[in-house]
Enzyme design. Structure first.
Site, PDB file in Angstrom:
ATOM      1  N   SER A 145      10.517  53.204  44.329  1.00 51.39           N
ATOM      2  CA  SER A 145      11.199  52.199  44.718  1.00 51.39           C
ATOM      3  C   SER A 145      11.226  51.280  45.882  1.00 51.39           C
ATOM      4  CB  SER A 145      12.642  52.305  44.069  1.00 51.39           C
ATOM      5  OG  SER A 145      13.603  51.164  44.332  1.00 51.39           O
ATOM      6  N   TYR A 158      20.244  57.281  44.812  1.00 46.84           N
ATOM      7  CA  TYR A 158      19.126  57.043  44.100  1.00 46.84           C
ATOM      8  C   TYR A 158      17.965  56.498  45.263  1.00 46.84           C
ATOM      9  CZ  TYR A 158      16.085  53.642  41.597  1.00 46.84           C
ATOM     10  OH  TYR A 158      15.169  52.937  41.025  1.00 46.84           O
TER      11      TYR A 158
HETATM   12  N1  LIG Z   1      14.135  48.122  36.874  1.00 46.25           N
HETATM   13  C1  LIG Z   1      14.041  48.079  38.109  1.00 46.25           C
HETATM   14  O1  LIG Z   1      14.750  47.269  38.787  1.00 46.25           O
HETATM   15  C2  LIG Z   1      13.517  49.277  38.719  1.00 46.25           C
HETATM   16  C3  LIG Z   1      13.334  49.165  40.444  1.00 46.25           C
HETATM   17  C4  LIG Z   1      12.899  50.052  40.952  1.00 46.25           C
HETATM   18  C5  LIG Z   1      12.384  51.343  40.253  1.00 46.25           C
HETATM   19  N2  LIG Z   1      12.757  51.404  39.103  1.00 46.25           N
HETATM   20  C6  LIG Z   1      12.298  52.738  38.456  1.00 46.25           C
HETATM   21  O2  LIG Z   1      11.451  52.546  37.259  1.00 46.25           O
HETATM   22  C7  LIG Z   1      11.532  53.596  36.395  1.00 46.25           C
HETATM   23  C8  LIG Z   1      11.676  53.054  34.940  1.00 46.25           C
HETATM   24  O3  LIG Z   1      12.861  52.352  34.954  1.00 46.25           O
HETATM   25  P1  LIG Z   1      13.051  51.106  34.128  1.00 46.25           P
HETATM   26  O4  LIG Z   1      13.262  50.098  35.120  1.00 46.25           O
HETATM   27  O5  LIG Z   1      12.002  50.865  32.961  1.00 46.25           O
HETATM   28  O6  LIG Z   1      14.627  51.303  33.372  1.00 46.25           O
HETATM   29  P2  LIG Z   1      14.869  51.530  31.959  1.00 46.25           P
HETATM   30  O7  LIG Z   1      14.353  50.502  30.909  1.00 46.25           O
HETATM   31  O8  LIG Z   1      16.020  52.096  31.709  1.00 46.25           O
HETATM   32  O9  LIG Z   1      13.746  53.007  31.341  1.00 46.25           O
HETATM   33  C9  LIG Z   1      14.003  54.220  31.627  1.00 46.25           C
HETATM   34  C10 LIG Z   1      13.401  55.110  31.111  1.00 46.25           C
HETATM   35  O10 LIG Z   1      13.392  56.526  31.225  1.00 46.25           O
HETATM   36  C11 LIG Z   1      13.870  57.240  30.249  1.00 46.25           C
HETATM   37  N3  LIG Z   1      14.839  58.431  30.545  1.00 46.25           N
HETATM   38  C12 LIG Z   1      16.029  58.058  31.036  1.00 46.25           C
HETATM   39  N4  LIG Z   1      16.558  59.554  31.066  1.00 46.25           N
HETATM   40  C13 LIG Z   1      15.643  60.247  30.371  1.00 46.25           C
HETATM   41  C14 LIG Z   1      15.578  61.714  30.171  1.00 46.25           C
HETATM   42  N5  LIG Z   1      16.761  62.517  30.771  1.00 46.25           N
HETATM   43  N6  LIG Z   1      14.640  62.302  29.286  1.00 46.25           N
HETATM   44  C15 LIG Z   1      13.587  61.683  29.432  1.00 46.25           C
HETATM   45  N7  LIG Z   1      13.506  60.065  29.513  1.00 46.25           N
HETATM   46  C16 LIG Z   1      14.462  59.767  30.258  1.00 46.25           C
HETATM   47  C17 LIG Z   1      14.313  56.184  29.120  1.00 46.25           C
HETATM   48  O11 LIG Z   1      14.249  56.958  27.836  1.00 46.25           O
HETATM   49  P3  LIG Z   1      15.589  57.364  27.061  1.00 46.25           P
HETATM   50  O12 LIG Z   1      16.699  56.876  27.160  1.00 46.25           O
HETATM   51  O13 LIG Z   1      14.882  57.105  25.442  1.00 46.25           O
HETATM   52  O14 LIG Z   1      15.455  58.699  27.191  1.00 46.25           O
HETATM   53  C18 LIG Z   1      13.772  54.983  29.458  1.00 46.25           C
HETATM   54  O15 LIG Z   1      12.585  55.148  28.592  1.00 46.25           O
HETATM   55  C19 LIG Z   1      12.776  54.438  36.886  1.00 46.25           C
HETATM   56  O16 LIG Z   1      12.126  55.545  37.609  1.00 46.25           O
HETATM   57  C20 LIG Z   1      13.698  53.505  37.723  1.00 46.25           C
HETATM   58  O17 LIG Z   1      14.096  54.212  38.748  1.00 46.25           O
HETATM   59  C21 LIG Z   1      13.263  50.528  38.399  1.00 46.25           C
END
Ligand SMILES: NC(=O)c1ccc[n+]([C@@H]2O[C@H](COP(=O)([O-])OP(=O)(O)OC[C@H]3O[C@@H](n4cnc5c(N)ncnc54)[C@H](OP(=O)(O)O)[C@@H]3O)[C@@H](O)[C@H]2O)c1
Length: 269
Positions: A145, A158
């Site tokens: 990130s 985080y």
């Molecule tokens: N969106 C942003 O602004 C942003 C910015 C920088 C980095 N990121 C990073 O991008 C990555 C993906 O996040 P996203 O933005 O796509 O958010 P998201 O839509 O909330 O997706 C998160 C994913 O992680 C899975 N997950 C969460 N807890 C889990 C567990 N205990 N076991 C297995 N799977 C789990 C969730 O699936 P289930 O709930 O079905 O398990 C979901 O598929 C993360 O690492 C996040 O830190 C996001």
């Protein structure tokens, strides 16, 4: 470096039930890769797998699993071996954040966050790295990130977790030179996924949110390069944010990010 031949790839994607994970799955499938989709919400994974198998003619394997454990790599490997699946490439994408002053956040939630964002990612990578290196043209993408580039008050844990992911991935990039494995840390800024539903709405500060499809497309373009560098920050404003820290003292950097997150928090009150 040998280009990625997506048609011979079996890509393991963690966190494939929403956000970036879904877009990775869609964009890999459109290039002809088979997929292993992992997350807790099985129904969502099945819908995605059915859609991609029908629409793209690929095979998508659904593996419902809670990865929030320090031996996530071993557990995943046991389950995949039981099904006869050996991934060729890996996207460590599952993760979440907790937004708020450190001393107010639930302690058990913080344990789960560190376990998933750091320990599980490390264990899954350690479990599969040798396999990924076995054939040139495979890849490892870890989702860090822009929060990994500087400390971020109200996202303290985080931000520290993502600094770890960025640092680990850059070291592995170096250690993997000459093996033919492409290693990439994807460092997005705010994007329109379910991330903020989980972390809390003020977590993104005032930065404009990107479309997750564009973030993933930028990562794939980087992957297409002959010799990709270890980290990518999609979006010009995000790039600026990560570079600004080089010209300011550490005290200055944390004060600026603190003021930004304070302001975002006040606006929601
Ligand atoms: N969106 C942003 O602004 C942003 C910015 C920088 C980095 N990121 C990073 O991008 C990555 C993906 O996040 P996203 O933005 O796509 O958010 P998201 O839509 O909330 O997706 C998160 C994913 O992680 C899975 N997950 C969460 N807890 C889990 C567990 N205990 N076991 C297995 N799977 C789990 C969730 O699936 P289930 O709930 O079905 O398990 C979901 O598929 C993360 O690492 C996040 O830190 C996001």
């Amino acid at each position: 470096m040998q280009p990625v031949d997506f048609r011979r790839q079996l890509v393991l994607i963690t966190g494939a039930s929403s956000g970036f994970g879904v877009h990775f799955a869609q964009q890999f499938a459109a290039r002809g890769a088979d997929l292993i989709l992992v997350a807790r919400r099985e129904e969502r994974l099945r819908e995605l797998a059915d859609r991609l198998e029908t629409g793209c003619g690929i095979a998508a394997h659904v593996v419902p699993m809670d990865l929030g454990r320090i031996d996530a790599g071993t557990a995943l490997r046991e389950e995949l071996e039981r099904r006869g699946l050996q991934p060729t490439s890996l996207v460590n994408n599952a993760g979440f954040a907790s937004n708020g002053p450190f001393h107010e956040l639930d302690q058990e939630r913080l344990r789960r966050e560190i376990t998933l964002d750091v320990a599980a990612l490390t264990d899954i990578t350690r479990t599969y790295l040798a396999d990924l290196r076995a054939t040139p043209g495979n890849f490892l993408i870890n989702i860090a990130s822009i929060a990994g580039y500087q400390p971020t008050p109200r996202l303290a844990v985080y931000s520290a977790c993502k600094a770890y992911v960025l640092s680990l991935t850059e070291s592995l990039w170096y250690e993997s030179r000459g093996t033919g494995l492409r290693v990439l840390a994807l460092c997005p800024g705010p994007a329109r996924t379910e991330f903020f539903d989980v972390a809390g709405p003020a977590a993104g500060g005032d930065l404009p949110a990107m479309d997750p499809e564009d973030v993933v497309a930028a990562a794939l373009r980087r992957l297409d390069q002959k010799d990709p560098s270890p980290a990518i920050v999609p979006g010009p404003i995000n790039k600026l944010v990560t570079r600004a820290g080089r010209f300011v003292s550490r005290r200055g950097v944390v004060t600026i990010t603190g003021l930004i997150t304070d302001r975002a928090h006040r606006r929601l009150d």
